[in-house]
Design a protein around this motif. Structure first.
Motif, mmCIF file in Angstrom:
data_model
loop_
_atom_site.group_PDB
_atom_site.id
_atom_site.type_symbol
_atom_site.label_atom_id
_atom_site.label_comp_id
_atom_site.label_asym_id
_atom_site.label_seq_id
_atom_site.Cartn_x
_atom_site.Cartn_y
_atom_site.Cartn_z
ATOM 1 N N GLU A 209 150.754 82.626 53.644
ATOM 2 C CA GLU A 209 150.503 81.264 53.587
ATOM 3 C C GLU A 209 151.008 80.621 52.267
ATOM 4 O O GLU A 209 151.253 81.506 51.405
ATOM 5 N N GLU A 210 151.363 79.359 52.035
ATOM 6 C CA GLU A 210 151.705 78.791 50.891
ATOM 7 C C GLU A 210 151.277 79.294 49.619
ATOM 8 O O GLU A 210 151.530 79.074 48.583
ATOM 9 N N VAL A 211 149.683 79.122 49.808
ATOM 10 C CA VAL A 211 148.646 79.442 48.747
ATOM 11 C C VAL A 211 148.871 80.808 48.228
ATOM 12 O O VAL A 211 148.527 81.262 46.949
ATOM 13 N N GLU A 212 149.241 81.760 49.292
ATOM 14 C CA GLU A 212 149.467 83.187 48.757
ATOM 15 C C GLU A 212 150.890 83.609 48.176
ATOM 16 O O GLU A 212 150.950 84.489 47.008
ATOM 17 N N VAL A 213 151.898 82.617 48.330
ATOM 18 C CA VAL A 213 153.247 82.645 47.837
ATOM 19 C C VAL A 213 153.708 81.478 47.254
ATOM 20 O O VAL A 213 153.861 80.758 48.104
ATOM 21 N N GLU A 214 153.889 81.226 45.987
ATOM 22 C CA GLU A 214 154.135 80.076 45.574
ATOM 23 C C GLU A 214 155.766 80.073 45.230
ATOM 24 O O GLU A 214 156.204 80.891 44.512
ATOM 25 N N VAL A 215 156.459 79.310 46.272
ATOM 26 C CA VAL A 215 157.780 79.248 46.222
ATOM 27 C C VAL A 215 158.435 77.909 45.816
ATOM 28 O O VAL A 215 157.931 76.865 46.148
ATOM 29 N N HIS A 216 158.887 77.854 44.558
ATOM 30 C CA HIS A 216 159.262 76.589 43.543
ATOM 31 C C HIS A 216 160.851 76.242 44.568
ATOM 32 O O HIS A 216 161.395 77.066 44.398
ATOM 33 N N ASP A 217 160.857 74.924 44.712
ATOM 34 C CA ASP A 217 162.332 74.300 45.006
ATOM 35 C C ASP A 217 163.363 74.749 44.010
ATOM 36 O O ASP A 217 164.443 75.176 44.650
ATOM 37 N N HIS A 246 166.579 83.120 47.258
ATOM 38 C CA HIS A 246 165.388 83.051 46.390
ATOM 39 C C HIS A 246 165.895 83.754 45.230
ATOM 40 O O HIS A 246 166.238 84.965 45.189
ATOM 41 N N ARG A 273 159.316 83.091 52.673
ATOM 42 C CA ARG A 273 157.752 83.422 52.252
ATOM 43 C C ARG A 273 157.384 84.915 52.511
ATOM 44 O O ARG A 273 156.727 85.409 51.701
ATOM 45 N N TYR A 277 156.155 87.718 49.843
ATOM 46 C CA TYR A 277 154.916 88.378 50.015
ATOM 47 C C TYR A 277 155.133 89.744 50.053
ATOM 48 O O TYR A 277 154.332 90.676 49.539
#
Length: 356
Positions: A209-217, A246, A273, A277
């Motif tokens: 989920e997005e909250v588990e892995v913070e991927v910045h633009d 990434h 993502r 993770y």
């Protein structure tokens, strides 16, 4: 153990109250969080309640033995005590298993990546067999499959195929498929009837989920290019394919399955993502294993985990030494014997760790 079980039952009862609270009902995030927690506790609470009921019946039956009973009633009561004692012991073992630490990813959807490895065309054909096997297994479980990316070969099969399995508990059953799968068979092109050995690798990644892995633009480089392979003229001439890099980890994902660049980018982000993770998880597991000096879990992906022998119609899982003479059925998705045995092995290892 009983104290812990009572605490869990108290929490379960409290969750029942919370889920009836209008304030919680109107809060989607809390409602989902509490509903999942209650669902996770339901099996162990049900077993504990059954245990308490049997324990009470057992005490009552033992008290009856102290009364003035005729011979027939005495024997019946003794027999009942024996049956209740056995049931109580079985429940105690069941509750020990239910109390084991749960893999936080077990309920998640998964991405499976299959790649033909050693063996050229035969490896690609075997990768296709594995994809079909997992597709059938998912179908038997009532799960859905979505292909994210596929690179076929001229002879059939896949150089690489990435697909998502959507279904409750998908990771809990499929996580054991991580590793190198070996096939032994006579290729159709082999006129001399010699058995060839080929391999395909399987990686199983829990959906993140997005909250588990913070991927910045700012950490992602996006490249677009024209798709190649089948799909029609529009696919091959438009810049619909997407490659995401990434930068901090160096992980690269390329998706060209869809005609739409936007859809390809969405798919690529999901896979990216999951891979990020998984990388963090693998590093944490490696650090933990180094501390304990023993690998616990599903094994390294370079490790050969299973052999599929066509001439003898057998499949052997090397991690648990289990051989099943039903290769044809297993390739049709009937993986339950292996999955069940591997889950039991995982539970046994966890019980060992608790006892250390």
């Amino acid at each position: 153990m009983i104290d812990r079980l009572q605490t869990l039952e108290d929490r379960y009862n409290k969750l029942n109250e919370l889920l009836s609270d209008p304030e919680i009902v109107n809060d989607t995030k809390k409602l989902r969080e509490y509903s999942k927690e209650q669902s996770d506790l339901s099996d162990v609470v049900q077993a504990y309640r059954e245990y308490k009921d049997i324990d009470k019946q057992l005490k009552d039956a033992k008290e009856m033995l102290e009364e003035d009973l005729d011979d027939e009633m005495y024997e019946m009561t003794k027999e009942e005590i024996q049956e209740l004692s056995t049931a109580k012991e079985e429940l105690e073992e069941k509750m020990k298993i239910l109390l084991l630490p749960k893999d936080p990813n077990d309920d998640k959807n998964v991405f499976i990546e299959i790649r033909g490895a050693a063996g050229g065309d035969e490896a690609a054909l075997f990768a296709g067999d594995l994809y079909r096997m997992y597709s059938r297994y998912a179908e038997n479980q009532g799960w859905k499959i979505e292909v994210m990316e596929a690179h076929t070969t001229g002879v059939g099969g896949y150089k690489e195929i990435i697909f998502m399995v959507n279904g409750n508990g998908a990771y809990s059953k499929l996580k054991f498929e991580n590793g190198a799968h070996r096939v032994q068979r006579v290729p159709e092109t082999e006129s001399g009837g010699r058995i060839h050995t080929s391999t395909a690798t399987v990686a199983v990644l829990p959906e993140a989920e997005e909250v588990e892995v913070e991927v910045h633009d700012k950490d992602i480089r996006v490249d677009t290019f024209a798709s190649s392979g089948p799909g029609g003229q529009s696919v091959n001439t438009t810049m619909s394919a997407v490659r995401l890099t990434h930068i901090p980890t160096g992980i690269v994902v390329s998706i060209q399955d869809e005609k739409s660049q936007i859809k390809n980018k969405e798919k690529a982000m999901k896979v990216l993502r999951a891979r990020i993770y998984d990388k963090f998880q693998q590093e944490a597991q490696a650090e933990y294993d180094e501390t304990r000096k023993s690998a616990v879990g599903t094994g390294d992906r370079s490790e050969r985990i299973r052999t599929y022998n066509f001439p003898q119609n057998r499949v052997t899982d090397h991690r648990i030494g289990l051989t099943i003479q039903k290769l044809d059925q297993i390739l049709e998705g009937k993986l339950d014997e292996f999955v069940d045995a591997l889950q039991v092995e995982e539970q046994a290892k966890k019980l060992e760790q608790i006892g250390e």
